[in-house]
Design an enzyme around this catalytic site. Structure first.
Site, short mmCIF file in Angstrom:
data_model
loop_
_atom_site.label_atom_id
_atom_site.label_comp_id
_atom_site.label_asym_id
_atom_site.label_seq_id
_atom_site.Cartn_x
_atom_site.Cartn_y
_atom_site.Cartn_z
N LEU A 82 -39.09 -0.97 27.14
CA LEU A 82 -38.10 0.08 27.01
C LEU A 82 -38.34 1.12 28.10
O LEU A 82 -39.42 1.70 28.19
CB LEU A 82 -38.20 0.74 25.63
N CYS A 90 -34.56 -5.17 26.84
CA CYS A 90 -35.88 -4.58 26.60
C CYS A 90 -36.22 -4.52 25.12
O CYS A 90 -35.35 -4.54 24.25
CB CYS A 90 -35.93 -3.17 27.20
N CYS A 91 -37.52 -4.42 24.86
CA CYS A 91 -38.08 -4.03 23.57
C CYS A 91 -39.26 -3.12 23.89
O CYS A 91 -39.34 -2.60 25.01
CB CYS A 91 -38.47 -5.24 22.72
N ALA A 92 -40.16 -2.89 22.97
CA ALA A 92 -41.24 -1.94 23.23
C ALA A 92 -42.10 -2.38 24.42
O ALA A 92 -42.44 -1.58 25.29
CB ALA A 92 -42.10 -1.78 21.98
N SER A 139 -37.43 -8.96 23.14
CA SER A 139 -36.49 -9.08 24.26
C SER A 139 -36.61 -10.44 24.93
O SER A 139 -35.62 -11.01 25.40
CB SER A 139 -36.71 -7.96 25.27
#
Length: 446
Positions: free
Chosen positions: A319, A384-386, A392
């Site tokens: 992210l 995105c993800c973390a 993602s």
């Protein structure tokens, strides 16, 4: 015969507000008075105060802002523009009353400072207050819990200088609970948490957190829920044992407890994230957890912070912040985090909140693949993800398979590993990817 004009959406449903007030007013005095009388009969003498609080001055005139909350309580219903707003606002006030009174009965406390004698108008106001209020009903401060709810209602209806005035007066009311010698400091943050909890329980619009609640069938979610619950109990217990500044750990314990509830029962909806942002109640209640999750994401990706190009303008990464979006020249963002706020900027955005460390379903993957296809038309897209390693990655793998850019799940994962070697897709991710609908025979190319 002429028909009456239909009511507009902006009409004030004051009659419904009056009905609520006719219930809430007596209930407030009865329940608050009951808790006071019980503490008096128990002869409660326990107090929770810091030494520095003895330097807080007694300021008699602040009884005016202290009393003013009663006026704002009644007027607040005039700011509601539809029946749902009236009901949600009333339920917030009722919930704050119920939670606070329950705490007064379970953990009764006594205000330990002696209030100086006061004459004149201010003295009369203090005398009127003493007519129904005794030095009990301390933590959490119901005054502060109600103030949080009322401030949100008035702030939403205010602009410009009026908003500044609303914020300033709300701050003055908050300070007045100390300068009128009604509460100790610990009552303020605990009261604020109760108010925020009520905002979270009864959001302004949309379903409530428990409206679609169902027990998870995922063993992984139950394991994570259990881990977060143990952490919540540990943080809360440690805060209680340490006392003093350690009591701030109760906030962390509450945040972790809500996360546990989300994994076990509420799902991503419990984070109340819409359009990249969490509701005010969720954002502040979960702030300790959110900060820890953000720091964790930066720690794990510190050696590889940049996103990676996968195929045809689709990038995979953690992210980002707004600066990273601008620097990368991205025109679209697909955000798969439920726990972190997304950056804001001049780009197309779609959010699909997924729980961390939980494999998505085939249906979620198909939805993500469709979002990727739609968003990439705007230009370079960051998925995105973390961390950019799991949620993602599974979404991009689904897009590769469903679009025909990869012949199989293994081929899609091989493409991802070639571009971003640290991706983590376990057997549950592979199983969900294997259940995707077959790709079309022809693919509109890159």
């Amino acid at each position: 015969m002429k028909q009456p004009a239909p009511a507009t959406e902006t009409a004030i449903p004051w009659q419904r507000g009056v009905v609520w007030l006719l219930f809430l007013g007596p209930f407030f005095f009865l329940s608050y008075g009951f808790a006071n009388s019980m503490a008096a009969s128990w002869q409660v003498r326990d107090a929770l105060a810091y030494d520095w609080e003895r330097h807080i001055p007694f300021v008699p005139w602040t009884i005016l802002p202290y009393w003013s909350i009663d006026l704002f309580y009644g007027l607040s219903f005039l700011l509601c523009r539809n029946n749902q707003q009236v009901d949600r606002h009333a339920l917030r006030l009722l919930s704050a009353q119920l939670v606070s009174v329950a705490c007064f009965l379970l953990f009764p406390l006594h205000f330990s400072f002696e209030r100086p004698a006061t004459d004149g108008v201010f003295g009369e106001l203090f005398n009127a207050l003493a007519g129904f209020d005794m030095p009990y009903n301390q933590a959490p401060s119901l005054h502060i819990g109600l103030l949080v709810i009322l401030w949100v209602r008035f702030a939403a209806a205010s602009r410009g200088w009026l908003r500044v005035a609303v914020d300033a007066w709300a701050l003055l009311i908050a300070v007045s609970v100390l300068t009128t010698y009604q509460h100790h400091f610990i009552d303020i943050p605990t009261g604020a948490l109760v108010g925020l909890l009520c905002l979270w329980l009864w959001p302004e619009a949309g379903p409530t957190p428990f409206a679609r609640a169902r027990l998870s069938r995922s063993p992984q979610q139950w394991r994570l829920a259990g881990a977060y619950l143990l952490a919540a109990l540990g943080a809360g217990g440690l805060g209680y044992v340490l006392g003093g500044a350690g009591l701030w750990l109760l906030w962390l314990g509450l945040a972790l407890g809500l996360v546990a509830l989300n994994y076990a029962l509420l799902g991503p909806a419990g984070f109340q994230k819409q359009n990249g942002r969490h509701s005010l109640g969720a954002a502040l209640l979960l702030a300790p957890y959110t900060l820890a999750a953000w720091l964790n994401s930066r720690l794990w990706t510190r050696a590889h912070p940049a996103p990676d190009l996968i195929a045809d303008g689709v990038w995979l990464g953690r992210l980002p912040n707004a600066a990273a979006m601008e620097a990368g020249g991205f025109k679209a963002l697909l955000d798969l985090t439920a726990e972190l706020p997304a950056p804001r900027g001049n780009w197309a955005y779609a959010g699909l909140p997924w729980l961390d460390l939980v494999a998505p379903t085939a249906q979620q993957l198909e939805q993500a693949a469709a979002c990727i296809d739609r968003l990439r038309r705007h230009g370079p897209l960051l998925v995105c993800c973390a961390l950019g390693y799991s949620r993602s990655a599974s979404a991009v793998a689904a897009w590769l398979v469903s679009s025909g850019r990869a012949e199989s799940v293994d081929a899609a994962i091989a493409i991802l590993q070639g571009a971003r070697p640290h991706i983590v897709l376990g057997s549950a991710h592979r199983d969900a990817l294997a259940r995707l609908s077959p790709p079309p025979e022809t693919v509109g190319g890159a």
